[in-house]
Scaffold this motif. Structure first.
Motif, PDB file in Angstrom:
ATOM      1  N   THR A   9       0.846  -1.195   0.000  1.00  0.00           N
ATOM      2  CA  THR A   9       0.000   0.000   0.000  1.00  0.00           C
ATOM      3  C   THR A   9       0.883   1.248   0.000  1.00  0.00           C
ATOM      4  O   THR A   9       2.059   1.205   0.390  1.00  0.00           O
ATOM      5  CB  THR A   9      -0.920   0.059   1.236  1.00  0.00           C
ATOM      6  OG1 THR A   9      -0.121   0.194   2.410  1.00  0.00           O
ATOM      7  CG2 THR A   9      -1.799  -1.185   1.332  1.00  0.00           C
ATOM      8  N   MET A  79      -5.008   9.152   1.338  1.00  0.00           N
ATOM      9  CA  MET A  79      -4.763   7.719   1.184  1.00  0.00           C
ATOM     10  C   MET A  79      -4.556   7.053   2.541  1.00  0.00           C
ATOM     11  O   MET A  79      -5.067   5.956   2.794  1.00  0.00           O
ATOM     12  CB  MET A  79      -3.557   7.489   0.288  1.00  0.00           C
ATOM     13  CG  MET A  79      -3.755   7.920  -1.152  1.00  0.00           C
ATOM     14  SD  MET A  79      -2.245   7.645  -2.127  1.00  0.00           S
ATOM     15  CE  MET A  79      -2.747   8.283  -3.727  1.00  0.00           C
ATOM     16  N   VAL A  84     -10.467   8.587  -0.568  1.00  0.00           N
ATOM     17  CA  VAL A  84     -10.025   8.486  -1.962  1.00  0.00           C
ATOM     18  C   VAL A  84      -9.881   9.891  -2.537  1.00  0.00           C
ATOM     19  O   VAL A  84     -10.888  10.559  -2.811  1.00  0.00           O
ATOM     20  CB  VAL A  84     -11.025   7.667  -2.811  1.00  0.00           C
ATOM     21  CG1 VAL A  84     -10.485   7.474  -4.229  1.00  0.00           C
ATOM     22  CG2 VAL A  84     -11.312   6.325  -2.150  1.00  0.00           C
ATOM     23  N   ALA A 179      -7.175   3.861  -4.280  1.00  0.00           N
ATOM     24  CA  ALA A 179      -6.229   4.810  -3.691  1.00  0.00           C
ATOM     25  C   ALA A 179      -6.446   6.217  -4.213  1.00  0.00           C
ATOM     26  O   ALA A 179      -6.190   7.193  -3.503  1.00  0.00           O
ATOM     27  CB  ALA A 179      -4.795   4.373  -3.973  1.00  0.00           C
ATOM     28  N   HIS A 198      -4.102   0.968  -4.711  1.00  0.00           N
ATOM     29  CA  HIS A 198      -2.730   0.991  -4.183  1.00  0.00           C
ATOM     30  C   HIS A 198      -1.826   0.108  -5.043  1.00  0.00           C
ATOM     31  O   HIS A 198      -0.684   0.456  -5.326  1.00  0.00           O
ATOM     32  CB  HIS A 198      -2.728   0.495  -2.729  1.00  0.00           C
ATOM     33  CG  HIS A 198      -3.364   1.452  -1.764  1.00  0.00           C
ATOM     34  ND1 HIS A 198      -2.633   2.372  -1.051  1.00  0.00           N
ATOM     35  CD2 HIS A 198      -4.659   1.637  -1.404  1.00  0.00           C
ATOM     36  CE1 HIS A 198      -3.446   3.086  -0.277  1.00  0.00           C
ATOM     37  NE2 HIS A 198      -4.686   2.647  -0.477  1.00  0.00           N
TER      38      HIS A 198
END
Length: 537
Positions: A9, A79, A84, A179, A198
């Motif tokens: 991530t 994030m 978002v 993301a 991500h």
């Protein structure tokens, strides 16, 4: 291709960078600089601010901010809060911003105080917006910053409050979580939102670091507006590896050269129009020896500019072809410095990047209707950074993505060595008298005329022929359509491809990324071009 970072991530990538490169400079803008430790601390504080403002995982956050450290903190903070982010182009019209907002349905907006009028317009027109956060960046006018002091939420002011350290407890995101929603630069309608996870952003960053030669101790520079995938492509690769990145709030070729000179920039990407501006700004007056590799993207490069870059800026030049939907670096083709052998290869967009697959398929056909070398069809791509969804547009999603492949809408060929050549757009095709004409070949001939600066060819409605081939031309000295017609007639362009009308214009309409807006020309002139005289095609 795998994600070289070992992180799944963006949150984990930032935490690792803060631990491994704590005191190394991460970001620089016109207002200052910050280390990786400082960056991560501010990102975590921004995430906590969002949480205190009521933003929860999955909520969309619109951003109206120029390229800057504060914008980067806001994007990454969203994030890390599992919200978002979606950065909107700050020069969009009020109507377009409202239309985007109503499709995006964000709960919060973060805006530069210099853009308060635009933000207020969105707050009035987008019912989903409940939270507004003002921001001060190097671009914020002094009077706007003073006037914003009374806002309930203001950054960086509120990031310094007590109790803001550490991420709020919202659970960890997964690699497949959304993301960012990145706006496309399409010119046919309201920009569409491309959902990147991500996983796709990290895959792009890993390949980008490889091609940009990014590593700790080296510096890059990001000149791109926050509203485009180019911002991500020129930010995340450097942060992934602990390199330093200069963020240009406003494009200025002289200031660009100064940044390269003073910060010893090693790599950068510009669009060809920007490169031409740099070349006109006396680059020899600056020490550019730190540049290891430069690149271009977004539009076709002319041979003279390409050679001038190699001779006056940096000998190592690369080109990439991708799109918002592909995340670019791990969903693109790459033309690397060593690929430029035969002169004809300047027209190529290269070969598939690491881990990327490319096919040429029959126009209008299925993904598996693959054509052979030299056959012209639609370019389709598949790779680790390719998105899989257009936000809240399921039908368009089905049209653009199939079995992991992205349909580009571009026509092209692949030669025996695997190099790809674009021939035009499927939606740019002109059908005149039942014959298909692609505008690229026509434009190339017209642009060879020494008085022509720019040219675009479109098809306009005609009762006799269905469509006419019409050339819109920007010139450097006064010439008429008769002279251009004679020039094209003496070329090797087939008669059926020759324009039937020429219009000399002061400028061509262009979108936010600098690409010519063909639809705008068709819309503006489609009803006023006189019918063509009957002459054989």
């Amino acid at each position: 291709m795998t994600n070289d970072s070992g992180c799944d991530t963006i949150n984990a990538m930032l935490a690792r960078a803060a631990e491994s490169h704590a005191e190394r400079t991460a970001l620089i803008d016109a207002g200052g600089r910050c280390t990786y430790r400082e960056l991560f601390r501010q990102v975590c504080r921004f995430a906590r601010l969002l949480h205190e403002a009521g933003i929860r995982p999955g909520d969309r956050v619109a951003l109206l901010m120029p390229t800057s450290i504060m914008h980067t903190v806001a994007v990454l903070g969203c994030m890390c809060a599992r919200a978002v982010p979606s950065s909107l182009h700050i020069r969009e019209s009020a109507r377009t911003l409202s239309e985007i907002g109503n499709r995006l349905a964000p709960r919060a907006i973060v805006f530069d105080l210099g853009l308060r009028t635009q933000a207020d317009g969105m707050l009035a027109a987008v019912p989903s917006l409940e939270v507004s956060i003002g921001a001060i960046t190097p671009a914020t006018p002094g009077d706007a910053a003073t006037a914003g002091a009374g806002l309930p939420w203001l950054v960086p002011r509120d990031l310094a409050a007590d109790g803001m350290d550490g991420l709020p407890d919202m659970g960890a995101p997964s690699s497949g979580d959304a993301a960012a929603i990145v706006m496309s630069s399409g010119t046919t309608s309201v920009p569409k939102g491309v959902v990147h996870t991500h996983r796709t952003l990290l895959a792009s960053a890993a390949n980008g670091a490889h091609y940009l030669l990014a590593e700790p101790g080296r510096c890059g520079i990001n000149v791109f507006s926050t509203g485009f995938i180019g911002w991500y492509n020129c930010t995340l690769p450097y942060l992934m590896v602990g390199a330093t990145l200069v963020l240009m709030t406003e494009w200025d070729p002289v200031q660009y050269l100064r940044w390269v000179h003073t910060e010893r920039v090693a790599s950068c990407i510009l669009v060809p129009t920007m490169w031409r501006m740099v070349l006109r700004s006396a680059p020899e007056d600056y020490d550019l020896r730190s540049l290891l590799r430069v690149g271009f993207a977004g539009e076709k490069m002319d041979p003279d500019t390409f050679q001038a870059i190699r001779q006056r800026i940096c000998a190592q030049v690369m080109n990439s072809y991708g799109a918002t939907e592909t995340g670019t670096w791990a969903g693109c083709t790459m033309m690397l410095p060593e690929d430029y052998g035969p002169a004809a290869r300047l027209d190529s967009i290269g070969r598939p990047a690491r881990g990327v697959e490319l096919r040429i398929v029959r126009q209008g056909g299925g993904i598996d209707e693959v054509l052979g070398a030299g056959e012209e069809g639609e370019v389709v791509l598949r790779g680790p950074s390719v998105a899989s969804e257009i936000w809240r547009q399921p039908e368009l999603t089905r049209q653009k993505f199939e079995q992991g492949w992205w349909r580009s809408g571009d026509l092209g060929t692949v030669d025996a060595d695997g190099y790809v050549y674009l021939k035009g757009r499927t939606d740019d095709m002109i059908v005149t008298g039942g014959i298909n004409v692609l505008p690229n070949a026509v434009e190339e001939v017209i642009c060879r005329h020494p008085a022509v600066r720019e040219c675009v060819v479109v098809g306009l409605p005609d009762p006799a022929w269905g469509q006419l081939v019409v050339a819109f031309v920007v010139v450097d000295r006064p010439i008429g359509g008769d002279e251009l017609e004679a020039y094209v007639r003496d070329s090797d362009l087939p008669n059926f491809q020759r324009p039937r009308r020429y219009r000399i214009v002061a400028e061509l309409p262009k979108g936010n990324t600098g690409k010519v807006n063909r639809k705008a020309l068709r819309d503006q002139y489609g009803g006023i071009v006189q019918p063509a005289a009957a002459r054989p095609l």
